[in-house]
Design an enzyme around this catalytic site. Structure first.
Site, mmCIF file in Angstrom:
data_model
loop_
_atom_site.group_PDB
_atom_site.id
_atom_site.type_symbol
_atom_site.label_atom_id
_atom_site.label_comp_id
_atom_site.label_asym_id
_atom_site.label_seq_id
_atom_site.Cartn_x
_atom_site.Cartn_y
_atom_site.Cartn_z
ATOM 1 N N TRP A 107 0.846 -1.203 0.000
ATOM 2 C CA TRP A 107 0.000 0.000 0.000
ATOM 3 C C TRP A 107 0.882 1.253 0.000
ATOM 4 O O TRP A 107 0.567 2.246 -0.666
ATOM 5 C CB TRP A 107 -0.898 -0.006 1.236
ATOM 6 C CG TRP A 107 -1.789 1.200 1.338
ATOM 7 C CD1 TRP A 107 -3.033 1.331 0.795
ATOM 8 C CD2 TRP A 107 -1.517 2.423 2.019
ATOM 9 N NE1 TRP A 107 -3.543 2.574 1.088
ATOM 10 C CE2 TRP A 107 -2.641 3.266 1.840
ATOM 11 C CE3 TRP A 107 -0.446 2.897 2.761
ATOM 12 C CZ2 TRP A 107 -2.716 4.548 2.374
ATOM 13 C CZ3 TRP A 107 -0.516 4.172 3.291
ATOM 14 C CH2 TRP A 107 -1.633 4.988 3.104
ATOM 15 N N HIS A 108 1.990 1.178 0.728
ATOM 16 C CA HIS A 108 2.855 2.364 0.797
ATOM 17 C C HIS A 108 3.595 2.618 -0.508
ATOM 18 O O HIS A 108 3.939 3.759 -0.806
ATOM 19 C CB HIS A 108 3.860 2.219 1.951
ATOM 20 C CG HIS A 108 3.259 2.519 3.281
ATOM 21 N ND1 HIS A 108 2.573 1.584 4.000
ATOM 22 C CD2 HIS A 108 3.227 3.666 4.013
ATOM 23 C CE1 HIS A 108 2.136 2.134 5.129
ATOM 24 N NE2 HIS A 108 2.518 3.395 5.156
ATOM 25 N N GLY A 109 3.857 1.594 -1.255
ATOM 26 C CA GLY A 109 4.537 1.840 -2.518
ATOM 27 C C GLY A 109 4.799 0.559 -3.271
ATOM 28 O O GLY A 109 4.982 -0.513 -2.675
ATOM 29 N N PHE A 115 1.817 8.578 -1.425
ATOM 30 C CA PHE A 115 1.141 7.293 -1.309
ATOM 31 C C PHE A 115 -0.318 7.422 -1.716
ATOM 32 O O PHE A 115 -1.077 6.542 -1.621
ATOM 33 C CB PHE A 115 1.245 6.742 0.118
ATOM 34 C CG PHE A 115 2.681 6.648 0.582
ATOM 35 C CD1 PHE A 115 3.663 6.149 -0.268
ATOM 36 C CD2 PHE A 115 3.051 7.077 1.834
ATOM 37 C CE1 PHE A 115 4.975 6.084 0.140
ATOM 38 C CE2 PHE A 115 4.375 7.002 2.254
ATOM 39 C CZ PHE A 115 5.333 6.509 1.399
#
Lengths: 360, 495
Positions: free
Chosen positions: B329-331, B495
């Protein structure tokens, strides 16, 4: 609503207002502390608004405008010494003509010069020409006024507007290098009044005066910059016309080949037919400034040393006096003459010590 | 229009003033929605349509899901509709965020398999905040399907729920049950609420401008060229610790600004942080860090996977899956995947090694409730989190693997012989930042023991105003912003 609630609301409203006023005052003071002083004698040139606004009103016959060529090349003390013309240099570093129009409008609020002399090398600046630091000086040091807001909104990219309008935004990072002088809010912008906006420069390089034919690509760029700047020049000429002032478009001596003279001729052809108050003077042509040395009187290709500025200013004063029949004010009695006389003495003493610092 | 720009402050002030001048909730909703879309347009003009599309999908599916019959257990038809809604919303997220990464992986796989065909290279710009508003949309659809929230029938209010400008770029990820009712109410102007909102925003500005952004310069200097500092383990370790502080002050500072701005309109957003670096275990750390994301992951990933009501090993698998998901989700990158998995692994190992730790404590006679044990736990947790942050911040997996072993080699000789290397900041600014870090963590420590804002409000007006003016000056003078800085966006905006 009960009366006590009303009272409480009023009290809170007043307290909030008082809080905001005090906050604004504190931030204004903090801004004034972190903003560098600009007094003309510590090496910073241009935007000499503090000195300009302290001049007695209507005391200047010639107002010089333009970029660094004007505040490094024109020495009002020499103009006074040569023909007794009181003048002031209100240029700014790398100042674009679209900004100069606001300088002129603001300057005319306190002075009614007979001649506005605009050094025209800034006509070379095209649409994309921009320098953040210089713009902060040019606009940031203008007095708070409608013209300053116009300069911020009409001559500054949106991303840089906060930087030119809010001093704390621009200069707060100086906190670690503040000196005692930064806290002298009344004195730090003073001390160089006798220079009248002139910035003396020393040290010299040998330059080559314009001679060779202009290359095609230079001509094309010059034409594009000219087309971009013409509307602003028209606006400047119109402002002068409304103020009953003559507009002199002139060039200071320069070294390497450039298109300034070519552009000046073109401008003369266009504006000369549109306005009665526009004349031109090209001092960039070799030989047009008596005694000017291309070996010792330049600090770089476009800027004169203080000795070169003295020669150029004398030539300029002669031309101004002859062309516009400006009166010689030295023979007048009164505060103005006394102020210029004492200023000239301070100027000469300052330049003697300035020159002797490097043995010039 | 960044939160720390003058334009934003003017925009916020104008939005609040008009909001309270308007008569009823309907016009206020319309105004806030217009302001929110103006804000989003200023940040990400070309992707405003994507925000609108996701909003339309969420709104429409919310209504059709509700019409199909809601409740727990979810009906089969409702499930299908819910799945379709989630696929559409998550599909958009996948396309923007993971398509290029997946194409890269696919090409690597094809190369390994000796296949000559390659997927075309994709360069897709990421709409600002997409990870946040897609998660918010998915949570809404699930909650509607479960019957825990009613579907929002007012399209403008639903659009505002998704695009509300204080939170649209980086959360906090709101829940429909918490935010939608607030958007429907008429909130009267409240002096106390305004004051607390401004104090919260000032705190956010302090953390972002006086701590996070200057630290960001140091961190960037080291992490962008770690090999230049390869023989200087103290600098590498210092940069890792600096990043741990930077990311906290950046994201929690952003959250304070977002919550403060929302509070100006009388709307409470959920808190996102609860002194995470005071946690005594990684498990506790993740209950205190980015709380709205972690509760989202718990409710919509961990529990559907079986949560804790499964076998021990399956539960460990679920934990790893949740943290892998969090990393992704963060990257879209291996550094984030490793960072996520490492945090999951910490928790699994923490549980597996618990008996051994207990025996060791007994052996060295350290009591579990004592201050020494507490301090050791906090320090260990901070150390483990910092190690994981190296993967999060490093520009590549190889950079992270270069930094990690060297940052434990705390040889003082390079510093003693060469002094502190140029880290991009003047010494005076470094000193101020160090003091500001002490102020941030000191005040947060004290605020856990007593309500500092309440204490401040009880003081004489002269004291209060002195504190406010002092804080304003500290932010405006010592803050790292404006043309003299190279201040960065909020880290979580990407994000």
């Amino acid at each position: 609503m009960p009366r006590s609630a009303d009272n409480r609301r009023t009290r809170r409203l007043l307290a909030s207002l008082a809080f905001c006023v005090l906050l604004l005052t504190i931030l204004t003071l903090a801004s004034a502390v972190v903003k560098p002083g600009r007094n003309g004698i510590d090496g910073q040139g241009g935007s000499a608004w503090t000195t300009y606004r302290e001049l007695p009103s209507d005391s200047v016959d010639v107002l010089f405008l333009g970029n660094s060529h004007v505040f490094v090349g024109v020495d009002p003390a020499e103009v006074w010494r040569t023909r007794g013309i009181p003048s002031f240099v209100l240029g700014g570093p790398t100042q674009q003509l679209k900004l100069t129009r606001f300088y002129l409008a603001e300057a005319l609020k306190t002075q009614r010069p007979r001649v506005v002399a605009l050094e025209l090398s800034s006509i070379a600046y095209g649409e994309t020409h921009f320098n953040r630091e210089f713009q902060q000086i040019n606009v940031g040091y203008m007095p708070l006024s409608a013209e300053k807001l116009k300069a911020a909104f009409l001559s500054t990219p949106p991303s840089e507007r906060a930087g030119v309008l809010v001093d704390l935004w621009t200069y707060h990072g100086r906190w670690s290098s503040l000196t005692k002088r930064d806290f002298d809010l009344l004195g730090k912008n003073r001390g160089g009044e006798f220079l009248n906006g002139f910035l003396p420069k020393r040290g010299s390089v040998e330059v080559t005066p314009t001679a060779s034919p202009m290359p095609e690509d230079v001509r094309a760029r010059a034409d594009a910059a000219l087309a971009y700047n013409l509307p602003y020049l028209r606006e400047i000429a119109g402002i002068c016309e409304d103020a009953d002032a003559e507009l002199l478009l002139f060039l200071t001596p320069t070294g390497p080949p450039n298109a300034y003279s070519y552009q000046l001729e073109k401008v003369e052809a266009v504006l000369g037919s549109e306005f009665d108050n526009v004349r031109t003077l090209d001092l960039s042509e070799p030989g047009s400034v008596p005694g000017l040395s291309y070996e010792t009187d330049f600090i770089d290709g476009g800027h004169l040393t203080y000795t070169g500025a003295a020669k150029m200013s004398a030539a300029l004063a002669t031309a101004l006096g002859d062309e516009y029949s400006l009166p010689d004010r030295r023979s007048e009695s009164g505060d103005r003459t006394a102020r210029w006389t004492s200023g000239l003495a301070k100027h000469d003493a300052y330049l003697r010590s300035f020159g002797s610092a490097t043995g010039d | 229009m960044q939160f720390t720009s003058l334009e934003y402050l003017l925009f916020l002030g104008l939005s609040v003033a008009v909001y309270f001048a308007l008569p009823g909730p309907r016009t206020r909703t319309l105004w806030l929605l217009a302001a929110s879309y103006t804000f989003y347009f200023s940040l990400s003009a070309r992707w405003t349509l994507a925000l609108m599309a996701i909003t339309a999908i969420g709104y429409a599916f919310g209504l059709v899901i509700a019409a199909s019959g809601v409740g727990t257990p979810v009906h089969r038809k409702t499930k299908r509709l819910l799945a379709a809604g989630i696929v559409l919303v998550a599909g958009a997220l996948f396309y923007f965020k993971y398509a290029a990464f997946s194409a890269g992986l696919l090409n690597s796989g094809l190369a390994l398999a000796g296949v000559s065909w390659r997927s075309p290279a994709l360069a897709i710009a990421l709409p600002v905040g997409i990870s946040f508003w897609t998660f918010q949309s998915i949570a809404y659809l699930v909650d509607v399907a479960k019957g825990t929230v009613s579907p929002e029938r007012n399209p403008l209010r639903y659009a505002l729920f998704i695009a509300f400008f204080p939170q649209v770029t980086a959360g906090p990820i709101a829940r429909a049950g918490q935010l939608l009712p607030q958007l429907a109410e008429k909130r009267p102007f409240d002096y106390e609420r305004m004051r607390s909102a401004l104090v919260l925003m000032a705190w956010g500005f302090f953390k972002k401008l006086v701590v996070a952004d200057p630290l960001g310069v140091v961190v960037h200097t080291v992490f962008s060229k770690p090999h230049d500092f390869g023989d200087n383990g103290i600098v590498l370790a210092g940069a890792a610790v600096a990043f741990a502080v930077q990311i906290y002050c950046d994201f929690s500072g952003y959250t304070d600004l977002a919550r403060g701005a929302a509070r100006l309109f009388g709307i409470d957003l959920m808190p996102n942080f609860a002194r995470p670096y005071a946690a005594r275990s990684i498990k506790e750390f993740w209950r205190r860090w980015h709380m709205t994301l972690m509760s989202w992951l718990k409710d919509y990933v961990y529990i559907p996977l079986g949560g804790s009501r499964v076998s021990k090993w399956r539960r460990y698998g679920n934990i790893l899956a949740v943290f892998l998901f969090s990393g992704l989700w963060h990257g879209a990158g291996f550094t984030f995947i490793v960072w996520g998995l490492l945090n999951g692994l910490y928790q699994v190992l923490g549980e597996l090694l618990e008996p051994a730790r207990a025996r060791m404590l007994a052996l060295v006679r350290i009591t579990r409730d004592g201050a020494l044990h507490h301090a050791l736990q906090v320090l260990t947790t901070f150390g483990l989190a910092t190690i994981a942050w190296v993967f999060f911040r490093a520009e590549s997996l190889s950079d992270a693997l270069y930094i990690l072993p060297r940052m434990f080699w705390l040889d003082p000789r390079p510093l003693l012989s060469g002094g502190i290397p140029d880290l991009g900041l003047a010494k005076a600014q470094l000193l101020v930042t160090a003091v500001a870090i002490v102020v941030v963590f000191g005040l947060e420590y004290l605020s856990a023991r007593r309500d500092l804002t309440a204490l401040l409000y009880r003081q004489h007006v002269a004291v209060r105003w002195a504190v406010y003016y002092g804080a304003a000056l500290a932010i405006l003078i010592f803050g790292y912003y404006g043309p003299m800085s190279t201040a960065a966006d909020f880290a979580y905006f990407k994000f």
